[in-house]
Design a protein around this motif. Structure first.
Motif, short mmCIF file in Angstrom:
data_model
loop_
_atom_site.label_atom_id
_atom_site.label_comp_id
_atom_site.label_asym_id
_atom_site.label_seq_id
_atom_site.Cartn_x
_atom_site.Cartn_y
_atom_site.Cartn_z
N TYR A 1 -19.36 38.74 -21.62
CA TYR A 1 -20.32 39.91 -22.20
C TYR A 1 -21.72 39.55 -21.55
O TYR A 1 -22.74 40.30 -22.11
CB TYR A 1 -20.31 39.17 -23.96
N LEU A 2 -21.75 39.14 -20.86
CA LEU A 2 -23.09 39.57 -19.78
C LEU A 2 -23.70 40.15 -18.93
O LEU A 2 -22.27 40.58 -16.83
CB LEU A 2 -22.81 37.91 -18.72
N ILE A 3 -24.72 41.31 -18.43
CA ILE A 3 -24.20 42.41 -17.48
C ILE A 3 -25.61 41.93 -16.62
O ILE A 3 -26.18 40.89 -17.14
CB ILE A 3 -25.17 43.98 -18.30
N ALA A 4 -25.33 41.96 -14.90
CA ALA A 4 -26.33 41.69 -14.39
C ALA A 4 -26.89 42.40 -14.03
O ALA A 4 -25.70 43.16 -13.39
CB ALA A 4 -24.97 40.37 -12.81
N PRO B 1 -27.57 44.87 -10.96
CA PRO B 1 -27.97 44.65 -9.89
C PRO B 1 -29.11 44.37 -8.35
O PRO B 1 -28.54 43.79 -7.65
CB PRO B 1 -27.28 46.65 -9.29
N LYS B 2 -30.37 44.60 -8.72
CA LYS B 2 -31.65 44.31 -7.81
C LYS B 2 -31.73 42.66 -8.23
O LYS B 2 -31.99 42.27 -6.69
CB LYS B 2 -32.31 44.80 -8.47
N HIS B 3 -31.88 41.93 -8.78
CA HIS B 3 -32.22 40.51 -9.48
C HIS B 3 -31.28 39.64 -9.82
O HIS B 3 -31.92 38.39 -9.87
CB HIS B 3 -33.82 40.29 -9.21
N ASN B 4 -30.20 40.05 -10.40
CA ASN B 4 -29.06 39.41 -11.38
C ASN B 4 -29.75 38.33 -12.35
O ASN B 4 -29.18 37.24 -13.08
CB ASN B 4 -28.78 38.25 -10.15
N GLY B 5 -30.65 39.60 -12.76
CA GLY B 5 -31.13 39.13 -13.80
C GLY B 5 -29.78 39.31 -14.97
O GLY B 5 -29.28 40.02 -15.31
N ARG B 6 -29.41 38.80 -15.76
CA ARG B 6 -28.21 38.78 -16.71
C ARG B 6 -29.26 39.09 -17.99
O ARG B 6 -29.40 38.48 -18.50
CB ARG B 6 -26.96 37.74 -16.83
N PHE B 7 -28.07 39.76 -18.72
CA PHE B 7 -28.58 40.23 -20.24
C PHE B 7 -27.11 39.90 -21.01
O PHE B 7 -25.85 40.16 -20.90
CB PHE B 7 -29.09 41.61 -21.21
N ASP B 8 -26.51 39.46 -22.49
CA ASP B 8 -25.64 39.45 -23.34
C ASP B 8 -25.66 40.58 -24.06
O ASP B 8 -26.93 41.09 -24.95
CB ASP B 8 -25.90 38.06 -24.74
N ILE B 9 -24.66 41.32 -23.87
CA ILE B 9 -24.89 42.73 -23.95
C ILE B 9 -24.31 42.70 -25.51
O ILE B 9 -24.46 44.30 -26.29
CB ILE B 9 -23.71 43.67 -23.56
N ARG B 10 -23.65 41.94 -26.54
CA ARG B 10 -23.94 41.74 -28.16
C ARG B 10 -25.20 42.06 -28.33
O ARG B 10 -25.42 42.93 -29.25
CB ARG B 10 -23.06 40.56 -27.74
N ARG C 1 -30.60 35.98 -20.47
CA ARG C 1 -29.84 35.16 -19.90
C ARG C 1 -29.74 34.38 -18.80
O ARG C 1 -29.19 33.51 -18.69
CB ARG C 1 -27.80 34.72 -20.31
N ARG C 2 -30.22 35.19 -17.77
CA ARG C 2 -31.26 34.78 -16.66
C ARG C 2 -32.01 35.33 -15.80
O ARG C 2 -31.96 35.94 -16.20
CB ARG C 2 -29.77 34.54 -15.52
N LEU C 3 -32.43 34.18 -14.80
CA LEU C 3 -34.14 34.89 -14.61
C LEU C 3 -33.45 35.40 -13.22
O LEU C 3 -33.12 35.62 -13.28
CB LEU C 3 -35.19 33.63 -13.92
N PRO C 4 -34.50 36.57 -13.28
CA PRO C 4 -36.05 36.83 -13.46
C PRO C 4 -36.11 38.07 -14.99
O PRO C 4 -36.85 38.22 -15.62
CB PRO C 4 -36.60 38.02 -12.69
N ALA C 5 -34.75 37.65 -15.64
CA ALA C 5 -34.55 38.54 -17.15
C ALA C 5 -35.57 37.77 -17.79
O ALA C 5 -35.08 36.61 -17.65
CB ALA C 5 -33.21 39.01 -17.38
N GLY D 1 -27.86 34.12 -7.02
CA GLY D 1 -26.77 33.60 -8.58
C GLY D 1 -24.67 34.19 -7.95
O GLY D 1 -24.42 34.85 -8.70
N THR D 2 -25.56 34.37 -6.25
CA THR D 2 -23.88 35.17 -5.96
C THR D 2 -22.84 34.16 -5.15
O THR D 2 -21.53 34.44 -5.08
CB THR D 2 -24.07 36.31 -5.05
N PRO D 3 -22.87 32.65 -4.97
CA PRO D 3 -21.54 32.51 -4.14
C PRO D 3 -20.75 32.20 -4.88
O PRO D 3 -19.67 32.21 -4.62
CB PRO D 3 -22.76 31.66 -3.15
N PHE D 4 -21.54 31.40 -6.30
CA PHE D 4 -20.32 30.93 -6.66
C PHE D 4 -19.85 31.55 -8.45
O PHE D 4 -20.75 32.63 -8.59
CB PHE D 4 -20.47 29.49 -7.55
N LYS D 5 -18.71 31.60 -8.96
CA LYS D 5 -18.78 32.48 -10.11
C LYS D 5 -19.05 32.02 -11.15
O LYS D 5 -19.74 31.46 -11.98
CB LYS D 5 -17.11 32.85 -10.43
N THR D 6 -19.35 30.28 -10.96
CA THR D 6 -18.94 29.20 -12.23
C THR D 6 -21.12 29.43 -11.32
O THR D 6 -21.82 28.73 -11.10
CB THR D 6 -19.23 27.85 -12.07
N ASN D 7 -21.56 29.54 -13.10
CA ASN D 7 -23.21 29.63 -12.33
C ASN D 7 -23.66 28.43 -12.51
O ASN D 7 -24.82 28.46 -11.68
CB ASN D 7 -24.51 30.66 -13.53
#
Lengths: 104, 354
Positions: free
Chosen positions: A59-62, A64-73, A78-82, B101-107
């Motif tokens: 349920y997490l979309i990352a 593509p630029k900085h891997n900031g993540r959001f719960d799509i629900r 869920r992850r910086l820099p978001a 945050g890319t090398p591991f699947k487990t964050n």
């Protein structure tokens, strides 16, 4: 709030996300591995990258630029820099087509 | 266009100009890749990074043990040379990859490696996270990117190359102390959100407390050996990193929106690729930062038809070093990367179009 036809469900692979542009705005429509459909604004709240180019993991979309993540629900970050939540929209599927409930 | 002496400050006039020119958080050129292939390349796996991290730790333990065992004799030298590189050079790529945050699947594995590698780097994990986000948004955009390693004229870089790690180590320590006191430069305040600064201060204090313990252990034991293992490898082991990392962007264009023009890929043998976790595929990393290090060779194969021909390490430096020397007195000089025929058109950016 109007329901707007967006994309055929088949246009979105399972466990993936697709971009949908409508009325000058970009949206992201998600299809999870168990075929649940979600929709959100299409641009990351951090720096406006298209989330449809990112990676959906559960349920997490990352982004593509900085891997900031959001719960799509619920759009929660869920992850910086978001840091700022993503706006999400109700969806329904009619005759194989995803409809998104957009604000007036 | 006769530009000289750019102002690289993130709070100076070039910042406003970069924003006005549409160079901040802009849309960058990407080589087209079909979605299915890109998804495969971006896929997360734990296996490769667990294997490589286990090998890395084992090599650190083995060489560190050798250095301690032979301490006091010349036999310790080769062990500490290897340990220094594995610590002071390899920590950079581990820091970098885990930040993404890319090398591991487990964050949590990414986060744990990030904290450890940040400490080894002598870098503040909070400040550098935000710094690197900016570096990816605005790569080599003057007035926006504070990670431009070879600001023109590249006098600081030439000094660092001559003095080895000493200049860098002293500057890293000075910055950590400054952060621990709650002092942040105007540039840092430009890219670190204000609500993150207390965490940055806290992290610097924790790091310095550990280094203080190492220093106390040196005093207690009457030997520099504890510092050789923990605080100093970044000083004596960073030399290889400078050779591997400086070519990432050095000597290339500034103020363009195309990583093919401002980032450089080098071809390296497997041992160096292990030490550097494939960051020699730097152009590929910048164009698609979500692709893990272990998939970068495959990404390279996918897009190389659209990118400048990569060179090896020696060939790269053979080209680069004279350019850096020339930039000392001619800051307006850079290497104009040549794209292969049939490549997508370069996205030059408005400043170079003038």
């Amino acid at each position: 709030m109007p329901w707007v036809a967006a994309l055929p469900v088949d246009a979105i692979d399972a466990d993936d996300v697709a971009r949908w542009d409508h009325a000058g705005k970009s949206y992201a429509i998600y299809r999870t591995s168990d075929d649940a459909i979600y929709a959100s604004d299409g641009l990351c709240t951090h720096e406006q990258a298209h989330l449809a180019d990112g990676l959906l993991d559960g349920y997490l979309i990352a982004c593509p630029k900085h891997n900031g993540r959001f719960d799509i629900r619920d759009g929660s970050p869920r992850r910086l820099p978001a840091c700022v939540a993503l706006r999400t929209y109700a969806v329904r599927v009619d005759a194989g087509v995803v409809h998104v409930n957009l604000p007036d | 266009m006769g530009r000289v002496r750019r102002n690289y400050a993130l709070t100076g006039p070039e910042r406003e100009q970069a924003i006005a020119d549409g160079l901040a958080s802009a849309s960058w050129y990407q080589t087209p890749i079909d979605r299915k292939t890109l998804k495969q390349l971006m896929a997360r796996r734990n296996g490769p990074a667990l294997r490589d991290t286990a090998i890395w730790f084992a090599l650190l333990l083995a060489t560190g043990y050798g250095g301690v065992h032979f301490w006091g004799s010349w036999l310790a030298v080769p062990f500490f040379m290897a340990y220094g590189v594995l610590y002071g050079t390899s920590c950079d790529s581990r820091w970098h990859e885990s930040l993404h945050g890319t090398p591991f699947k487990t964050n949590w594995l990414n986060d744990a490696l990030y904290q450890l590698a940040s400490f080894m780097q002598l870098w503040n994990p909070v400040v550098w996270r935000w710094s690197h986000m900016r570096h990816h948004s605005d790569t080599a955009i003057v007035g926006r990117d504070r990670e431009i390693g070879t600001m023109r004229p590249p006098a600081m870089v030439m000094k660092a190359l001559v003095t080895g790690g000493t200049t860098l180590w002293l500057s890293y320590m000075r910055v950590l102390i400054s952060h621990a006191r709650g002092h942040f430069s105007p540039d840092e305040r430009d890219f670190v959100p204000a609500d993150q600064l207390p965490a940055a201060t806290q992290a610097a204090r924790v790091h310095l407390a550990i280094h203080a313990c190492v220093f106390a252990a040196c005093l207690w034991s009457g030997s520099i050996l504890p510092a050789m293992l923990i605080s100093l490898p970044r000083l004596y082991g960073i030399w290889l990193l400078m050779l591997l990392a400086l070519p990432q962007h050095a000597g290339l264009a500034e103020d363009v929106l195309d990583h093919r023009l401002n980032s450089r890929t080098m071809l390296l043998p497997l041992p160096l690729r292990f030490i550097y976790w494939n960051m020699n595929y730097h152009l590929e990393h910048h164009m698609f930062p979500m692709v893990p290090y272990h998939a970068l060779p495959a990404l390279h194969a996918c897009i190389r038809h659209d990118c400048p021909e990569p060179k090896g390490l020696i060939e790269t430096w053979w080209e680069l070093f004279p350019v850096l020397r020339r930039q000392l007195h001619d800051p307006d000089h850079w290497i104009d990367q040549q794209l292969p025929s049939g490549a997508g058109p370069a996205r030059i950016g408005p400043r170079l179009l003038h």
